[in-house]
Design an enzyme around this catalytic site. Structure first.
Site, PDB file in Angstrom:
ATOM      1  N   GLU A 187       0.850  -1.199   0.000  1.00 38.21           N
ATOM      2  CA  GLU A 187       0.000   0.000   0.000  1.00 38.21           C
ATOM      3  C   GLU A 187       0.879   1.240   0.000  1.00 38.21           C
ATOM      4  O   GLU A 187       1.865   1.301   0.732  1.00 38.21           O
ATOM      5  CB  GLU A 187      -0.863   0.104   1.258  1.00 38.21           C
ATOM      6  CG  GLU A 187      -2.072  -0.760   1.340  1.00 38.21           C
ATOM      7  CD  GLU A 187      -2.835  -0.517   2.656  1.00 38.21           C
ATOM      8  OE1 GLU A 187      -2.775   0.614   3.184  1.00 38.21           O
ATOM      9  OE2 GLU A 187      -3.455  -1.456   3.148  1.00 38.21           O
TER      10      GLU A 187
ATOM     11  N   GLU B 149     -13.704   4.612  -0.073  1.00 37.24           N
ATOM     12  CA  GLU B 149     -14.532   3.695   0.718  1.00 37.24           C
ATOM     13  C   GLU B 149     -15.346   4.547   1.698  1.00 37.24           C
ATOM     14  O   GLU B 149     -14.878   4.914   2.757  1.00 37.24           O
ATOM     15  CB  GLU B 149     -13.647   2.677   1.434  1.00 37.24           C
ATOM     16  CG  GLU B 149     -12.905   1.767   0.477  1.00 37.24           C
ATOM     17  CD  GLU B 149     -11.959   0.812   1.171  1.00 37.24           C
ATOM     18  OE1 GLU B 149     -12.417  -0.245   1.656  1.00 37.24           O
ATOM     19  OE2 GLU B 149     -10.749   1.135   1.241  1.00 37.24           O
TER      20      GLU B 149
ATOM     21  N   LYS C 202     -15.863   3.879   5.668  1.00 38.65           N
ATOM     22  CA  LYS C 202     -14.753   3.804   6.613  1.00 38.65           C
ATOM     23  C   LYS C 202     -14.931   4.848   7.705  1.00 38.65           C
ATOM     24  O   LYS C 202     -15.262   6.000   7.421  1.00 38.65           O
ATOM     25  CB  LYS C 202     -13.418   4.036   5.892  1.00 38.65           C
ATOM     26  CG  LYS C 202     -12.794   2.781   5.314  1.00 38.65           C
ATOM     27  CD  LYS C 202     -11.359   3.060   4.899  1.00 38.65           C
ATOM     28  CE  LYS C 202     -10.624   1.768   4.600  1.00 38.65           C
ATOM     29  NZ  LYS C 202      -9.210   2.027   4.235  1.00 38.65           N
TER      30      LYS C 202
ATOM     31  N   GLU D  13      -9.553   9.154   5.480  1.00 38.86           N
ATOM     32  CA  GLU D  13      -9.767   7.708   5.396  1.00 38.86           C
ATOM     33  C   GLU D  13     -10.689   7.344   4.231  1.00 38.86           C
ATOM     34  O   GLU D  13     -10.654   6.224   3.728  1.00 38.86           O
ATOM     35  CB  GLU D  13     -10.355   7.189   6.705  1.00 38.86           C
ATOM     36  CG  GLU D  13      -9.377   7.116   7.851  1.00 38.86           C
ATOM     37  CD  GLU D  13      -8.295   6.072   7.621  1.00 38.86           C
ATOM     38  OE1 GLU D  13      -8.626   4.945   7.218  1.00 38.86           O
ATOM     39  OE2 GLU D  13      -7.108   6.392   7.822  1.00 38.86           O
TER      40      GLU D  13
END
Length: 465
Positions: free
Chosen positions: A266, A320, A323, A329
């Site tokens: 990542e 996302e 999250k 985030e």
């Protein structure tokens, strides 16, 4: 007959160029998280990925719809077991066998599963029970793959947080936290014996968050900067990504595992954040990811691992939206949830990064000019180090210019040196920036010249192009 032979040769040349381009992109992957309720269908995502130069996708689980949708695409798939499955995988070989049969064997080889990650950042979870069972779980998954005759095709590993490093500056002094020494020795011995990678999550963004100075931002974004000197190796690091990866390399070497390869599982940069989240912006996210991709494509590697790009999975394919936590985030997606539009363009589409040059469009040698010479080309100054040139190359290629001619198979790939590639990129950046003299500075590593640096087969754009 002659015409057919020429056409066949033409097609073969194009196919070879496409294969070379595809190979040159094989180190670029992306993370596909699913903590969201607005994601496009798996089929739409597969179609999107095929329109890009992304060659590998990392999942945080083993969603059958996604694995099926990626069948026969040639895209490598990394799947994972949940942390919660580790105790059962460790204690019950049959559980591991059933998991492998259901999540790997059922889809392979049409779905090109290349790696199974057992858990995610387990060592730094603080759960000693889970930590102690990680290696046995990995061994049982490996045994199950061996039993299915897939042990040499599908590797087994786990993913680690950068906080596992006790020391990372300078990179040559990289060391893992000795408190996890025994656990790491076992895991690394497994990686070494099975040929699987050590996967880690470096995020220069968080380094900048802890040191939000302008020079740190430039260092993190692959932009021109003075660099950071490692007195032990006499290497002047020009970007944080290389420094972080080489710190991991040093830590692995210090434990005696010099042959274990590193994979960046990542890395990314948020394009939006809360008011107190410094550095989260589209401009910075585009600079980081775009310059990182250009750096990987340059094949320069890192100072301690030169000449080969580390397999790197960008974070992330989509936002996302479910999250928890701060806005960052939920703001890493390179593509919008419609499965088509980009959040920002970093040159991943095949149309911009993989279109091969054909003989009909190849550049011809530049004829000597009969006009008076003028300072029309931007070239590197003499005596500039490769590290400085690499930083300038990364910066130029990360800012919208077409660097495909200096990628493998391109008209200007040879000579394959940092100096030659940087010269092409710096000049193209200058020309596409309206020939503004300030665009030929590159931290005082470039200058304007009246001498055309073009060679046979490689044309450096100038005022008449």
């Amino acid at each position: 007959m002659t015409a057919f032979h020429f056409a066949g040769t033409f097609l073969l040349l194009n196919l070879l160029l496409i294969v070379n381009k595809a190979k040159s992109q094989s180190f670029i992957g992306i993370n596909y998280g699913q903590v969201a309720d607005n994601l496009p269908s798996a089929a739409s995502t597969a179609k999107l990925l095929q329109s890009t130069s992304i060659q590998k996708v990392r999942l945080y689980g083993s969603d059958p719809a996604i694995i099926k949708a990626l069948a026969n695409t040639g895209i490598g798939i990394v799947i994972a077991t949940a942390n919660g499955d580790i105790p059962a995988l460790a204690s019950d070989p049959n559980f591991a066998k059933n998991w492998v049969n259901a999540n790997v064997v059922a889809y392979y080889p049409s779905s090109q599963i290349i790696l199974v990650n057992v858990g995610n950042e387990v060592i730094m979870s603080g759960d000693n029970n889970l930590i102690s069972q990680l290696l046995p779980a990995m061994q049982n998954v490996k045994n199950a793959l061996d039993a299915a005759s897939l042990g040499d095709k599908v590797k087994v590993s786990t993913v680690h947080s950068m906080t596992l490093l006790k020391q990372s500056e300078p990179p040559s002094s990289g060391l893992f936290d000795p408190g996890y020494g025994d656990v790491l020795k076992g895991l690394l011995a497994f990686n070494n014996a099975t040929g699987s990678p050590f996967a880690v999550n470096p995020y220069p963004y968080f380094a900048y968050r802890s040191d939000p100075r302008p020079e740190t931002l430039a260092f993190c974004l692959f932009q021109p900067n003075p660099g950071r000197f490692d007195a032990n190796t006499k290497i002047n690091y020009m970007n944080m990504f290389d420094a972080q990866v080489d710190a991991v390399r040093s830590a692995l070497d210090a434990m005696g595992f010099k042959s274990v390869e590193i994979v960046v599982a990542e890395t990314g940069w948020p394009y939006k954040g809360d008011s107190d989240e410094v550095g989260a912006s589209i401009e910075n996210a585009k600079a980081y990811n775009g310059n990182l991709i250009a750096h990987l494509r340059s094949m320069s590697g890192t100072p301690l691992m030169p000449g080969k790009s580390v397999d790197t999975y960008l974070f992330a394919l989509y936002d996302e939206n479910l999250k928890p936590g701060p806005t960052t985030e939920r703001s890493f997606g390179l593509f919008k949830s419609d499965g088509v539009a980009m959040t920002y363009d970093v040159g991943l589409s095949k149309s911009s990064s993989q279109t091969p040059a054909s003989p009909s469009t190849a550049k011809t040698p530049v004829a000597p000019s009969t006009e008076p010479k003028k300072a029309a080309w931007c070239v590197p100054k003499t005596g500039v180090s490769d590290a400085e040139l690499q930083a300038s190359l990364d910066y130029a290629c990360g800012h919208g210019i077409d660097c495909s001619p200096i990628q493998p198979g391109g008209a200007c790939f040879e000579p394959n040196t940092v100096a030659a590639h940087a010269a092409y990129a710096m000049n193209l950046y200058y020309q596409t920036s309206g020939q503004n003299p300030s665009s030929c500075d590159f931290s005082q590593s470039a200058m304007l010249s009246s001498n055309n640096p073009s060679t046979n087969g490689c044309n450096f754009p100038g005022p008449s192009n």
